[in-house]
Motif scaffolding. Sequence first.
Motif, short mmCIF file in Angstrom:
data_model
loop_
_atom_site.label_atom_id
_atom_site.label_comp_id
_atom_site.label_asym_id
_atom_site.label_seq_id
_atom_site.Cartn_x
_atom_site.Cartn_y
_atom_site.Cartn_z
N UNK A 192 -2.34 58.69 -36.48
CA UNK A 192 -2.70 60.05 -36.04
C UNK A 192 -1.75 60.61 -35.00
N UNK A 193 -0.92 59.79 -34.41
CA UNK A 193 -0.06 60.22 -33.31
C UNK A 193 1.23 60.86 -33.84
N UNK B 75 3.73 61.84 -32.20
CA UNK B 75 4.89 61.37 -31.45
C UNK B 75 5.22 59.90 -31.74
N UNK B 76 4.38 59.25 -32.56
CA UNK B 76 4.53 57.83 -32.88
C UNK B 76 4.58 56.99 -31.60
N UNK B 77 3.69 57.33 -30.68
CA UNK B 77 3.65 56.68 -29.37
C UNK B 77 2.72 55.47 -29.31
N UNK B 78 1.95 55.24 -30.36
CA UNK B 78 0.98 54.14 -30.35
C UNK B 78 1.50 53.00 -31.20
N UNK C 90 -3.94 47.94 -29.31
CA UNK C 90 -2.91 48.97 -29.44
C UNK C 90 -2.61 49.51 -28.06
N UNK C 91 -1.39 49.99 -27.87
CA UNK C 91 -1.00 50.56 -26.59
C UNK C 91 -0.26 51.87 -26.81
N UNK C 92 -0.30 52.71 -25.79
CA UNK C 92 0.45 53.96 -25.81
C UNK C 92 1.76 53.72 -25.06
N UNK D 141 -2.91 64.11 -28.37
CA UNK D 141 -4.32 63.75 -28.32
C UNK D 141 -5.04 63.70 -29.66
N UNK D 142 -4.33 63.75 -30.77
CA UNK D 142 -4.97 63.61 -32.08
C UNK D 142 -5.68 62.25 -32.18
N UNK D 143 -5.14 61.26 -31.52
CA UNK D 143 -5.66 59.90 -31.54
C UNK D 143 -7.06 59.79 -30.96
N UNK D 144 -7.35 60.60 -29.97
CA UNK D 144 -8.63 60.55 -29.26
C UNK D 144 -9.80 60.82 -30.19
N UNK D 145 -9.63 61.77 -31.06
CA UNK D 145 -10.72 62.19 -31.97
C UNK D 145 -11.15 61.10 -32.94
N UNK D 146 -10.23 60.21 -33.33
CA UNK D 146 -10.55 59.20 -34.35
C UNK D 146 -10.97 57.86 -33.78
N UNK D 147 -10.85 57.67 -32.48
CA UNK D 147 -11.17 56.37 -31.88
C UNK D 147 -12.68 56.12 -31.91
#
Length: 114
Positions: free
Chosen positions: A49-50, A52-55, A3-5, A15-21
């Motif tokens: 989790x993003x 902004x739908x950036x991932x 996956x990429x940002x 940063x919601x994504x960080x917590x679930x990685x």
Amino acid sequence: MTYVVTEACIKCKYMDCVEVCPVDCFYVGENMLVIHPDECIDCGVCEPECPAEAILPDTDSRAEAWVELNREYAAKWPNITRKGTPPADADEWKGVEGKFEKFFSPEPGDGTGK
């Protein structure tokens, strides 16, 4: 696959994504995050989790240009494992197009999400 940002993260950096990685493969810049493509295990839990739908998965044609940028800056920026505070104006930048050319910063974040 990884996956990429993408540029949708620029100036949003929720940063919601960080917590679930599960493998802590996020790295923090001054105004966006990146995923280290060699560390990502393709679990996909970060994508929904993003806000902004950036991932995106690297198989998505919109992600193609972002794989190398994620790789380059993951090597330069500090790893982040906990959600920090997003910018106060993050919601105002959500959905704005063309942010990379005008607003991308190559400067690292401080590793705490700031």
